[in-house]
Motif scaffolding. Sequence first.
Motif, PDB file in Angstrom:
ATOM      1  N   VAL A   2      -7.461   2.796  -1.489  1.00  0.00           N
ATOM      2  CA  VAL A   2      -6.108   2.253  -1.013  1.00  0.00           C
ATOM      3  C   VAL A   2      -4.973   3.192  -1.410  1.00  0.00           C
ATOM      4  CG1 VAL A   2      -4.268   0.363  -1.080  1.00  0.00           C
ATOM      5  CG2 VAL A   2      -6.644  -0.028  -1.197  1.00  0.00           C
ATOM      6  N   PHE A   6      -2.930   5.833   1.312  1.00  0.00           N
ATOM      7  CA  PHE A   6      -1.427   5.649   1.443  1.00  0.00           C
ATOM      8  C   PHE A   6      -0.768   7.097   1.172  1.00  0.00           C
ATOM      9  CE2 PHE A   6       2.686   4.840  -0.318  1.00  0.00           C
ATOM     10  CZ  PHE A   6       3.375   4.294   0.797  1.00  0.00           C
ATOM     11  N   LEU A  11      -1.448   5.904   5.410  1.00  0.00           N
ATOM     12  CA  LEU A  11      -2.083   4.778   6.050  1.00  0.00           C
ATOM     13  C   LEU A  11      -2.173   3.705   5.277  1.00  0.00           C
ATOM     14  CD1 LEU A  11      -5.466   6.035   7.818  1.00  0.00           C
ATOM     15  CD2 LEU A  11      -3.013   5.729   8.857  1.00  0.00           C
ATOM     16  N   VAL A  12      -1.722   2.413   5.523  1.00  0.00           N
ATOM     17  CA  VAL A  12      -1.714   1.216   4.783  1.00  0.00           C
ATOM     18  C   VAL A  12      -2.892   0.468   5.066  1.00  0.00           C
ATOM     19  CG1 VAL A  12      -0.621  -0.907   4.342  1.00  0.00           C
ATOM     20  CG2 VAL A  12       0.861   1.156   4.751  1.00  0.00           C
ATOM     21  N   VAL A  13      -3.950   0.390   4.033  1.00  0.00           N
ATOM     22  CA  VAL A  13      -5.195  -0.402   4.517  1.00  0.00           C
ATOM     23  C   VAL A  13      -5.265  -1.483   3.260  1.00  0.00           C
ATOM     24  CG1 VAL A  13      -6.327   1.494   5.633  1.00  0.00           C
ATOM     25  CG2 VAL A  13      -6.661   1.406   3.331  1.00  0.00           C
ATOM     26  N   GLU A  14      -6.036  -2.362   3.479  1.00  0.00           N
ATOM     27  CA  GLU A  14      -6.472  -3.505   2.382  1.00  0.00           C
ATOM     28  C   GLU A  14      -7.628  -2.858   1.773  1.00  0.00           C
ATOM     29  OE1 GLU A  14      -8.710  -6.972   4.877  1.00  0.00           O
ATOM     30  OE2 GLU A  14      -6.789  -6.412   5.463  1.00  0.00           O
ATOM     31  N   SER A  41      -9.631   0.180   7.568  1.00  0.00           N
ATOM     32  CA  SER A  41      -9.025  -0.981   8.306  1.00  0.00           C
ATOM     33  C   SER A  41      -8.408  -1.978   7.577  1.00  0.00           C
ATOM     34  CB  SER A  41     -10.310  -1.916   9.108  1.00  0.00           C
ATOM     35  OG  SER A  41     -11.019  -2.355   8.069  1.00  0.00           O
ATOM     36  N   GLY A  43      -4.495  -4.167   7.416  1.00  0.00           N
ATOM     37  CA  GLY A  43      -3.266  -3.882   6.635  1.00  0.00           C
ATOM     38  C   GLY A  43      -2.830  -5.284   6.008  1.00  0.00           C
ATOM     39  N   ASN A  44      -3.747  -6.119   5.834  1.00  0.00           N
ATOM     40  CA  ASN A  44      -3.306  -7.710   5.521  1.00  0.00           C
ATOM     41  C   ASN A  44      -3.379  -7.358   3.895  1.00  0.00           C
ATOM     42  OD1 ASN A  44      -2.714 -10.179   5.083  1.00  0.00           O
ATOM     43  ND2 ASN A  44      -4.837 -10.721   5.403  1.00  0.00           N
ATOM     44  N   VAL A  45      -2.439  -6.770   3.094  1.00  0.00           N
ATOM     45  CA  VAL A  45      -2.499  -6.604   1.690  1.00  0.00           C
ATOM     46  C   VAL A  45      -1.194  -7.274   1.157  1.00  0.00           C
ATOM     47  CG1 VAL A  45      -1.304  -4.297   2.048  1.00  0.00           C
ATOM     48  CG2 VAL A  45      -2.756  -5.016   0.061  1.00  0.00           C
ATOM     49  N   PHE A  50      -0.351  -4.235  -3.577  1.00  0.00           N
ATOM     50  CA  PHE A  50      -0.181  -2.938  -2.887  1.00  0.00           C
ATOM     51  C   PHE A  50       0.794  -1.958  -3.732  1.00  0.00           C
ATOM     52  CE2 PHE A  50       1.500   0.274  -0.032  1.00  0.00           C
ATOM     53  CZ  PHE A  50       0.495   0.815   0.720  1.00  0.00           C
TER      54      PHE A  50
END
Length: 85
Positions: A2, A6, A11-14, A41, A43-45, A50
């Motif tokens: 993660v 970033f 990229l923001v990834v869970e 994949s 972005g629900n973090v 995060f």
Amino acid sequence: GVAFAFRELKLVVEAGGAVALAALLSGKVDLKGKIAVAVLSGGNVDPELFYRLVAEPPPRNNRAALRAPARAAGRDVPQSPGSHP
């Protein structure tokens, strides 16, 4: 995975979406002479989680696992902060 996504790929990834990247970064997957693709994949973090993940200093050997230039969304990804393809 993660934090690397970033910091290096912007990229923001869970966490679950960065498992493939983490496997590649660990260096435990033999990729010598091979082409690898990691799908990142989600972005629900949780914002607090995060923040904790990206606030920690990166491991010293994290970049060494990626020897070939990275590509994201069909474009080259800078290999060092501030550099542009």
